[in-house]
Design an enzyme around this catalytic site. Sequence first.
Site, PDB file in Angstrom:
ATOM      1  N   SER A 140     -46.488  75.365  46.939  1.00  0.00           N
ATOM      2  CA  SER A 140     -47.721  75.647  46.218  1.00  0.00           C
ATOM      3  C   SER A 140     -48.485  76.708  46.997  1.00  0.00           C
ATOM      4  CB  SER A 140     -48.561  74.364  46.119  1.00  0.00           C
ATOM      5  OG  SER A 140     -49.902  74.639  45.766  1.00  0.00           O
ATOM      6  N   TYR A 153     -52.545  66.450  49.167  1.00  0.00           N
ATOM      7  CA  TYR A 153     -51.612  67.243  48.367  1.00  0.00           C
ATOM      8  C   TYR A 153     -51.232  68.534  49.090  1.00  0.00           C
ATOM      9  CZ  TYR A 153     -49.803  70.237  44.655  1.00  0.00           C
ATOM     10  OH  TYR A 153     -49.015  71.097  43.916  1.00  0.00           O
TER      11      TYR A 153
END
Length: 258
Positions: A140, A153
């Site tokens: 990400s 996350y």
Amino acid sequence: MNKTALITGASSGIGLELCKIFARNNYNLVMVSQNIERLEKAKSIVLKENSKIKVINIVKNLSEPLSSEEIFNYTEKNSIQIDILVNNAGIQVYGNFHEVNVDDSLNMMYLNMFSLTKLTSLYVKGMVERGYGKILNLGSTGSFQPCPLNSVYCASKAFVLYFSEGIKEELKGTGVTVTTLCPGATKTSFAKRANIENIKLFRGKLLNASDVAEKGYRALMNNKSIVVTGIYNKIMTEAVRFIPRNVVTKLGMNMMKK
């Protein structure tokens, strides 16, 4: 004889788009997801791209500890050689760390990191023995910096990036390559499931899942180490190296607010 790609999180979003691309390029597929209805629907979509390939669905929740071994055992028992592994499955838990359920965060850590590591470990050995294999791991833009309201996350995605870079170097000369795809905010159901549709990060122009998947596929085939999708995202991931860390976290908090 067609090669076979195993793709987790295959029933929607970037995972489904990757399945469609592999199908168009004549790869057989093992599609993994925990929702049987969405997975069957995804299979029918993929077969419309190429009806001549073989598609096998495996219904598994990768946050369950034994799921990776069960997937591996199934492919071994049925003599399915996995030439390409795509670790796409992932979830997000949004909010202040001290306010969210810690079990949800731990469950996310297991899915985003531990199952990815386990599946890679199980399949990479055979790839090395055969002298060929490709691994695509989903990171990400959050892999590159800490981010408030998304702390666990982003930490889990930083693990994916560093793990992938490390083993890529270890595997040099074996015929096995590792690529990390690092998308930013993308137009999928991911944001809705994570309850982050209304944060600033998702209020701007979003990338299409099909475009992200195409860039990831091309990078994988070209043996690239890292691919960040979107010009703005590329600039930001480079810029954070030169911005003071306390400023990076403040910017992150601003982007993640609703």
